[in-house]
Design a protein around this motif. Structure first.
Motif, mmCIF file in Angstrom:
data_model
loop_
_atom_site.group_PDB
_atom_site.id
_atom_site.type_symbol
_atom_site.label_atom_id
_atom_site.label_comp_id
_atom_site.label_asym_id
_atom_site.label_seq_id
_atom_site.Cartn_x
_atom_site.Cartn_y
_atom_site.Cartn_z
ATOM 1 N N ALA A 6 35.969 -29.963 7.892
ATOM 2 C CA ALA A 6 37.196 -29.221 7.586
ATOM 3 C C ALA A 6 37.754 -28.542 8.828
ATOM 4 N N GLU A 7 36.860 -27.930 9.615
ATOM 5 C CA GLU A 7 37.302 -27.291 10.860
ATOM 6 C C GLU A 7 37.921 -28.324 11.802
ATOM 7 N N PHE A 8 37.319 -29.522 11.843
ATOM 8 C CA PHE A 8 37.830 -30.552 12.750
ATOM 9 C C PHE A 8 39.184 -31.074 12.291
ATOM 10 N N THR A 9 39.395 -31.162 10.979
ATOM 11 C CA THR A 9 40.682 -31.648 10.463
ATOM 12 C C THR A 9 41.824 -30.777 10.983
ATOM 13 N N ASP A 10 41.639 -29.457 10.953
ATOM 14 C CA ASP A 10 42.663 -28.549 11.468
ATOM 15 C C ASP A 10 42.876 -28.752 12.965
ATOM 16 N N LEU A 11 41.769 -28.926 13.695
ATOM 17 C CA LEU A 11 41.861 -29.127 15.143
ATOM 18 C C LEU A 11 42.590 -30.429 15.457
ATOM 19 N N LYS A 12 42.282 -31.479 14.719
ATOM 20 C CA LYS A 12 42.886 -32.791 14.962
ATOM 21 C C LYS A 12 44.392 -32.757 14.713
ATOM 22 N N LEU A 13 44.803 -32.089 13.644
ATOM 23 C CA LEU A 13 46.231 -32.018 13.330
ATOM 24 C C LEU A 13 47.017 -31.341 14.445
ATOM 25 N N ILE A 14 46.503 -30.240 14.916
ATOM 26 C CA ILE A 14 47.247 -29.521 15.955
ATOM 27 C C ILE A 14 47.148 -30.237 17.296
ATOM 28 N N SER A 15 46.063 -30.991 17.519
ATOM 29 C CA SER A 15 45.964 -31.756 18.764
ATOM 30 C C SER A 15 47.005 -32.876 18.788
ATOM 31 N N GLN A 16 47.323 -33.417 17.616
ATOM 32 C CA GLN A 16 48.347 -34.458 17.549
ATOM 33 C C GLN A 16 49.722 -33.895 17.887
ATOM 34 N N GLU A 17 49.996 -32.670 17.451
ATOM 35 C CA GLU A 17 51.255 -32.018 17.815
ATOM 36 C C GLU A 17 51.320 -31.804 19.328
ATOM 37 N N PHE A 18 50.207 -31.391 19.887
ATOM 38 C CA PHE A 18 50.145 -31.170 21.335
ATOM 39 C C PHE A 18 50.402 -32.472 22.091
ATOM 40 N N ALA A 19 49.776 -33.558 21.637
ATOM 41 C CA ALA A 19 49.902 -34.845 22.325
ATOM 42 C C ALA A 19 51.340 -35.363 22.308
ATOM 43 N N GLN A 20 52.081 -35.052 21.234
ATOM 44 C CA GLN A 20 53.453 -35.539 21.125
ATOM 45 C C GLN A 20 54.373 -34.911 22.163
#
Length: 237
Positions: A6-20
């Motif tokens: 669950a903690e990683f899901t939140d991290l992954k979502l925001i990392s995708q925003e960063f990558a864009q």
């Protein structure tokens, strides 16, 4: 382990925003939230006694914090390192139950660069990650050191007299025990995008000059953890 996915899901979502749009992330507060999510993951991993995940997510948190403080270092190299760290954290979490526990990452690193200032920066960065490092300005001396000692990670400047980083890597791969040792190329920022395409010349990764120390620490930890987990159980200390 409970909580980590669950903690990683939140991290992954925001990392995708960063990558864009990494530059925009530095302006609109995305990096602050990204850093906070990495902190949460590090804490959860520590409680779950998943030392590899806690170590890498803590280093990622430090990198994100410094990028927030120094947005001029948000560039293709640091962006690539952040994305790779998040992806690797996902892999570690998926395989957490099957991981062999290695509480401390001990790595002997050799850095080869004809620029003594670059070598001093590398030493400081790796010391911060509690890794042991040696440096040399001579590719030929490096070959002698590699033959006489066992290094777990090698950093090679691409443009050097005597031997290029690519040529040195080819010779390194011929030495006993170095067939799969992680090699990170160091190349000028101006040439980074082009070099990405040819990192497979015996190497595993690359990082741009001028080196951002905490980025190097994250990248080194990633490769050392990956190499350690790939070792047969009989070889683990």
């Amino acid at each position: 382990p409970p909580g980590l996915p669950a903690e990683f899901t939140d991290l992954k979502l925001i990392s995708q925003e960063f990558a864009q749009d990494p530059a925009a992330a530095g302006r609109d507060g995305n990096l602050h939230e990204f850093c906070r999510q990495a902190h949460h993951l590090s804490g959860a991993a520590g409680l779950a006694r998943c030392s590899h995940i806690a170590l890498l997510s803590g280093a990622l948190e430090a990198l994100l914090f410094e990028l927030g403080e120094k947005p001029q270092f948000i560039n293709p190299s640091t962006t690539r390192t952040v994305s790779a760290a998040v992806d690797f954290l996902g892999t570690l979490i998926e395989n957490a139950c099957a991981q062999r526990r290695v509480d401390v990452i001990v790595g002997e690193v050799l850095a080869v660069d004809d620029d003594p200032l670059a070598n001093r920066i590398v030493l400081a960065a790796l010391s911060r990650a509690k890794l042991n490092a040696r440096t040399t300005e001579s590719p030929l001396t490096a070959l002698e050191l590699l033959a006489q000692n066992r290094f777990d990670l090698v950093l090679l400047d691409v443009e050097m007299p005597e031997l290029s980083g690519f040529d040195l890597c080819r010779k390194l791969r011929e030495l006993p025990g170095y067939e799969a040792t992680p090699v990170i190329y160091v190349t000028s920022y101006a040439d980074f995008e082009n070099r990405v395409k040819i990192v497979n010349v015996g190497g595993n990764d690359l990082i741009a000059k001028p080196i951002f120390p905490i980025e190097l620490a994250v990248k080194a930890l990633m490769h050392l953890i990956r190499a350690k987990l790939a070792q047969p159980a009989s070889e683990l200390a």
